[in-house]
Structure formats: structure tokens, C-alpha cells
Design a protein around this motif. Structure first.
Motif, short mmCIF file in Angstrom:
data_model
loop_
_atom_site.label_atom_id
_atom_site.label_comp_id
_atom_site.label_asym_id
_atom_site.label_seq_id
_atom_site.Cartn_x
_atom_site.Cartn_y
_atom_site.Cartn_z
N VAL A 116 69.50 32.10 -122.10
CA VAL A 116 68.88 33.08 -121.29
C VAL A 116 68.11 32.55 -120.15
N ARG A 169 67.79 29.60 -118.98
CA ARG A 169 68.44 28.84 -117.94
C ARG A 169 69.04 29.74 -116.81
N THR A 170 69.41 30.91 -117.47
CA THR A 170 70.19 31.92 -116.51
C THR A 170 69.21 32.85 -115.84
#
Ligand SMILES: NC(=O)c1ccc[n+]([C@@H]2O[C@H](COP(=O)([O-])OP(=O)(O)OC[C@H]3O[C@@H](n4cnc5c(N)ncnc54)[C@H](OP(=O)(O)O)[C@@H]3O)[C@@H](O)[C@H]2O)c1
Length: 256
Positions: free
Chosen positions: A70, A72-73
């Protein structure tokens, strides 16, 4: 007093908020995990709920409590500033990735809280040193600077001992309850017995474990008998083998 924002409002964020509340900080949590966010805001007047972007925009210190995929997003699209201090508690997101995801912020540190930070006394290894972490949690928890990111990650591996240790203690408690027929009494006794022993050791100096084991090593005694059984069964080796199994994931060198 600081404006402190949490991204991710799950297990560890909620315990950190509880540990921080009541000390004059303005705390903002992201609007995920609505039940937890609502309960934190209901329990503590200084806690408010906002979007991820608002949390970052309105904070002096942001604490990252997301799962790695999450993070990284979502992180790269948030309004980071150079004057923000960032504290990550996330495993699997190295500092080099955080520097990119949270640019232009550069005051970024990794630490490892555990849920009992809610009541204090939680050791907080940190790399690099973080004045923000010290200011927020240092009064109630020992902050322990470590010399490298690799050392910090080794401490992450050490935290993985908690579940197997508790499972081992539960197993002994279940054994006692089977004999006495008193599950609640067995749990209370075993928790106080092991908790008392371990917390006394926390206050001691070097070689505390060796000294404690020596004091429990009376030839033919109950402790030495059970310990020998566990050694023969391979319990200590199984623990270290399991920790070795975490080396690759945590970027730690293979055993020499
Ligand atoms: N639990 C521990 O004892 C512990 C200890 C040390 C470090 N950590 C680290 O802390 C991190 C979180 O662990 P946790 O146990 O607290 O996990 P968790 O309970 O699953 O919490 C993760 C949180 O992230 C939220 N989230 C998901 N997508 C999001 C998004 N797009 N924007 C904002 N928030 C979002 C989730 O909300 P929804 O439920 O709404 O999806 C949830 O509140 C992990 O990286 C872990 O390595 C945990």
C-alpha cells in the motif's frame, strides 16, 4: 507540542495513538479502517480524521503505518514537504525507497514499535537517529539508536520471536490448566511468573540471560531437567533456524 499524522489506522497505528494521546499533541489519522479511526477520535479529543493528503499537509511529523504494498502505491502522490519529519514503522520498505516516495522530505527514520507502546515501556530501535521519535515517544519508551539499517532490520527479525515465545508460554499455561482445571488461574500465574522474570532481567546489565540460566541450573532441578529436554528436542536451534529464514527478506547477510 507537535502536529502528528498517521497514515494507516490499523493495529500498530491505533496503539501508537493511544500511547501518544494526552500529551498535548494534535493527532490526525487517515480515514481508513473507519471503525478504528472513529473509536480513536471518540476516545481522545485531540484526534481527528482526514484524508491521506490532509494528514501530510497538516502535520509536522508523519508516522507511516501502512502495509508495504500500500505504501508503494499511495505515498508518492502525497504533498510531502522538505520540513516534514517522517517515521516509518513498516517492514519491507527500505530507507532508499522512502527517500524517493516521500521526497522532498529527508528527515526519515525507521523504528519498530510493538502494540504495548500504548502503555509505554516499549523499546524503540531507530535508524537513523530521529529527534522527532525521541520527542514524541522518548519520555515513556526507551529509544535505542542502532548503527545501520541492517541492524534495524535484524531487530525486526528479533521481534518475530514474540509470537513463538507467547505460543510456548501458552503451551505451558495450557498444561498447568489441564492439571489444575483452572484456565484463568493458570494464565494469570504463568503470565506473572514469566513476565516478572523477564522484566527483572530488562533492568540488568550484560550477560543477563547467562546469569539467569545459571541461577536456574541446579543439577537435577526441575528447570535444568526441562531445559535439557527442550535442548535435546532442538527448540533453541529451531528458533535460530527460523530467524535465519527471515534473513533474505530483511536484507541480512547469510550466516557465516
Ligand atoms: N502490528 C504490529 O505489531 C506491527 C509492529 C511493528 C511494525 N508494524 C508495521 O506496521 C505496518 C502496519 O501493520 P498493522 O499490523 O498495523 O496492519 P493493519 O492493522 O492491517 O493496518 C494497516 C492500515 O492501513 C490502512 N490502509 C490500507 N490502504 C490504505 C490507503 N490507501 N491509505 C491509507 N491507509 C490505508 C488499513 O485500512 P483499511 O482496513 O481500511 O484497509 C489499515 O488501517 C506494517 O508495515 C507492519 O510491518 C506492525
Amino acid at each position: 507540542m507537535a502536529r502528528v499524522g498517521f497514515l494507516g489506522t490499523g493495529e500498530i497505528a491505533s496503539q501508537m495513538v493511544r500511547g501518544l494521546a494526552g500529551q498535548g499533541h494534535a493527532i490526525m489519522v487517515s480515514d481508513r479502517n473507519a471503525d478504528v479511526a472513529r473509536s480513536l477520535a471518540g476516545d481522545h479529543i485531540e484526534v481527528s480524521i482526514a484524508s491521506n493528503a490532509e494528514v501530510v499537509r497538516e502535520s509536522d511529523i508523519v508516522i507511516l503505518c501502512l502495509m508495504a504494498p500500500v505504501a508503494r502505491t499511495v505515498l508518492a502522490d502525497l504533498p510531502w514537504r522538505a520540513d516534514l519529519a517522517v517515521i516509518s514503522v513498516m517492514v519491507d520498505v527500505p530507507l532508499s525507497d522512502l527517500a524517493r516516495l516521500c521526497a522532498p522530505a529527508t528527515d526519515i527514520a525507521l523504528t519498530i514499535p510493538l502494540p504495548f507502546i500504548a502503555t509505554g515501556g516499549c523499546p524503540l530501535p531507530v535508524y537513523p537517529a530521529s529527534p522527532a521519535l525521541q520527542a514524541l515517544f522518548g519520555d515513556r519508551n526507551p529509544v535505542l539508536p542502532v548503527p545501520s539499517e541492517m541492524a534495524l532490520n535484524a531487530h525486526f527479525a528479533a521481534t518475530a520471536m514474540c509470537a513463538p515465545m507467547i505460543a510456548m508460554v501458552k503451551s505451558g499455561s495450557d498444561w498447568l490448566a489441564e492439571v489444575t482445571g483452572d484456565k484463568a488461574g493458570a494464565e494469570a500465574y504463568v503470565a506473572a511468573l514469566i513476565g516478572g522474570f523477564i522484566s527483572a532481567l530488562a533492568a540488568e546489565e550484560d550477560d543477563r540471560f547467562d546469569r539467569a540460566l545459571q541461577s536456574l541450573a541446579t543439577e537435577g532441578g526441575l528447570n535444568s531437567t526441562l531445559r535439557r529436554h527442550m535442548d535435546v528436542a532442538g527448540a533453541p536451534k529451531a528458533l535460530q533456524d527460523g530467524m535465519d529464514g527471515l534473513r533474505g527478506r530483511l536484507g541480512l547477510p547469510d550466516r557465516g
